[in-house]
Write a protein that holds these residues in place. Sequence first.
Motif, PDB file in Angstrom:
ATOM      1  N   VAL A 146     -13.244  -7.603   1.086  1.00  0.00           N
ATOM      2  CA  VAL A 146     -14.149  -7.406  -0.170  1.00  0.00           C
ATOM      3  C   VAL A 146     -13.902  -5.606  -0.209  1.00  0.00           C
ATOM      4  O   VAL A 146     -14.708  -5.415  -0.928  1.00  0.00           O
ATOM      5  N   ILE A 147     -13.449  -5.339   0.747  1.00  0.00           N
ATOM      6  CA  ILE A 147     -13.177  -3.111   0.365  1.00  0.00           C
ATOM      7  C   ILE A 147     -12.104  -3.058   0.348  1.00  0.00           C
ATOM      8  O   ILE A 147     -11.019  -4.115   0.722  1.00  0.00           O
ATOM      9  N   LEU A 148     -11.317  -2.400   0.181  1.00  0.00           N
ATOM     10  CA  LEU A 148     -10.269  -1.448  -0.336  1.00  0.00           C
ATOM     11  C   LEU A 148     -10.077  -0.703   1.033  1.00  0.00           C
ATOM     12  O   LEU A 148     -10.281  -0.127   1.427  1.00  0.00           O
ATOM     13  N   GLY A 149      -8.596  -1.276   1.372  1.00  0.00           N
ATOM     14  CA  GLY A 149      -8.312  -0.087   3.134  1.00  0.00           C
ATOM     15  C   GLY A 149      -6.589  -0.019   2.975  1.00  0.00           C
ATOM     16  O   GLY A 149      -6.115  -1.033   2.251  1.00  0.00           O
ATOM     17  N   PHE A 150      -5.970   0.992   3.617  1.00  0.00           N
ATOM     18  CA  PHE A 150      -4.731   0.285   3.211  1.00  0.00           C
ATOM     19  C   PHE A 150      -4.347  -0.343   4.546  1.00  0.00           C
ATOM     20  O   PHE A 150      -4.800  -0.946   5.500  1.00  0.00           O
ATOM     21  N   ASP A 151      -2.376  -1.005   4.084  1.00  0.00           N
ATOM     22  CA  ASP A 151      -2.495  -1.398   4.932  1.00  0.00           C
ATOM     23  C   ASP A 151      -1.606  -1.342   6.125  1.00  0.00           C
ATOM     24  O   ASP A 151      -1.665  -2.265   6.762  1.00  0.00           O
ATOM     25  N   ASP A 152      -1.150  -0.164   6.339  1.00  0.00           N
ATOM     26  CA  ASP A 152      -0.967   0.953   7.351  1.00  0.00           C
ATOM     27  C   ASP A 152      -1.837   1.639   8.128  1.00  0.00           C
ATOM     28  O   ASP A 152      -2.716   2.645   7.380  1.00  0.00           O
ATOM     29  N   GLY A 172     -12.592 -10.469  -4.246  1.00  0.00           N
ATOM     30  CA  GLY A 172     -11.724 -11.369  -2.474  1.00  0.00           C
ATOM     31  C   GLY A 172     -10.770 -10.848  -2.920  1.00  0.00           C
ATOM     32  O   GLY A 172      -9.589 -10.790  -3.725  1.00  0.00           O
ATOM     33  N   ASN A 173      -9.803  -9.900  -1.544  1.00  0.00           N
ATOM     34  CA  ASN A 173      -8.802  -9.459  -1.733  1.00  0.00           C
ATOM     35  C   ASN A 173      -7.953  -8.160  -3.150  1.00  0.00           C
ATOM     36  O   ASN A 173      -7.445  -8.768  -3.555  1.00  0.00           O
ATOM     37  N   LEU A 187      -0.740   3.813  -3.757  1.00  0.00           N
ATOM     38  CA  LEU A 187      -1.495   4.283  -2.631  1.00  0.00           C
ATOM     39  C   LEU A 187      -1.350   2.385  -2.292  1.00  0.00           C
ATOM     40  O   LEU A 187      -1.608   1.403  -2.904  1.00  0.00           O
ATOM     41  N   LYS A 188      -0.265   2.006  -0.471  1.00  0.00           N
ATOM     42  CA  LYS A 188      -0.188   0.856  -0.534  1.00  0.00           C
ATOM     43  C   LYS A 188      -1.404  -0.188   0.416  1.00  0.00           C
ATOM     44  O   LYS A 188      -1.586   0.520   1.309  1.00  0.00           O
ATOM     45  N   LEU A 189      -2.027  -0.738  -0.475  1.00  0.00           N
ATOM     46  CA  LEU A 189      -3.438  -0.966   0.676  1.00  0.00           C
ATOM     47  C   LEU A 189      -2.914  -2.804   0.967  1.00  0.00           C
ATOM     48  O   LEU A 189      -2.319  -3.259   0.560  1.00  0.00           O
ATOM     49  N   LYS A 190      -4.233  -3.228   2.042  1.00  0.00           N
ATOM     50  CA  LYS A 190      -4.007  -4.577   2.143  1.00  0.00           C
ATOM     51  C   LYS A 190      -3.912  -6.057   0.786  1.00  0.00           C
ATOM     52  O   LYS A 190      -2.559  -6.919   1.442  1.00  0.00           O
ATOM     53  N   SER A 191      -4.450  -5.132   0.093  1.00  0.00           N
ATOM     54  CA  SER A 191      -4.557  -6.088  -1.097  1.00  0.00           C
ATOM     55  C   SER A 191      -3.328  -6.113  -2.331  1.00  0.00           C
ATOM     56  O   SER A 191      -3.743  -6.487  -3.552  1.00  0.00           O
TER      57      SER A 191
END
Length: 348
Positions: A52-58, A185-186, A296-300
């Motif tokens: 439920v938050i934004l974060g980088f994939d790398d 979510g995601n 930006l490449k995020l997990k989502s």
Amino acid sequence: MNITEQHITEIKTTWREFTLTNDSQTSVSFLNYGGIITEISAPDRNGNVENVILGFDDYRDYAANPVFFGAIIGRVAGRIQDAALPVHNQVYQLTANEGANHLHGGPNGFHSVLWDAAPFRTNHSVGVTLSHQSPDNEGGYPGTLSVDVTYELDNRNRFTITYHANTDKITPLALTNHSYFNLSGNGKRTIENHHITMASKRYAELDSSFIPTGNILDAAGTPFDFTNGHNLKDGLITNHPQNKIVGNGYDHYFLFDKSGKADVEVREPGSGRTLTVTTDEPGIVMYTSNNLDDNLKLKSGTSGRYMGVCLETQKHPAALSHDNFPPILLTPEKEYMSRTTFTFGVDK
């Protein structure tokens, strides 16, 4: 309840990532680098556990982290005009990192510090205390500052951030966390239909550089009045000049009424997830990612405007120039202490 740890070795200096997990499948993951919260997972109304938050994939992208995803912000959260820091009768020159202004502690602020980390358990929670000593004149700030930031999760789905600090010289201090929440979510949807209720009737007017003018405005009858709750979208599509000036949305400081109610309540109708924010801070900067980069490449997936909402409980650097803002100067004889709790839940 559990604490796990892994080492992140993709970068030059090894980072530690901790994950706090409770018995309800809520978890919080964060780095000792910048205190960056990389993921918060919580169930929706159907029991689906998602981030439920934004974060980088790398992980390597956190080394620069130009948008301050999830980080501890300090010494001073927000913008200091012309990077000029007035403390009593002296002006300290800080590093400018947003045009002529100093933003979020500067380029080498607490978001880029490798913090010492000490995990702990209690009878009702798990957590980690992050510690850092900021030397005199670091980033231009006066005073040697000792800071502890504690992340703690309990079985009532309460994630609490507690800040402690001491200084040997008068120095400004206004700490916060810069997580971008998206309760769908995601990152399935934008935050436009996040429904916000806030115990605040007043907010700070901004100029075209996002610096407070010193005027505290009445929110009644405007998109800044969340006392009875409304969707964030109302402030993204309005022609109100204060919404327009920050890029169609919010990037404003709201002063809490402190009426005994929750300071902020967030509801996401699609997932049923809720987030309640309670704090001893006098206000909050709410930022609706109006200017978030779209590459930006995020997990989502890929980032974009309105993909997250920051709920930055804090005092404001406008206090350095305007007496009608809560003061931010810390003196050697006083201890800095602040606590904010984020409680996750669901509407059935």
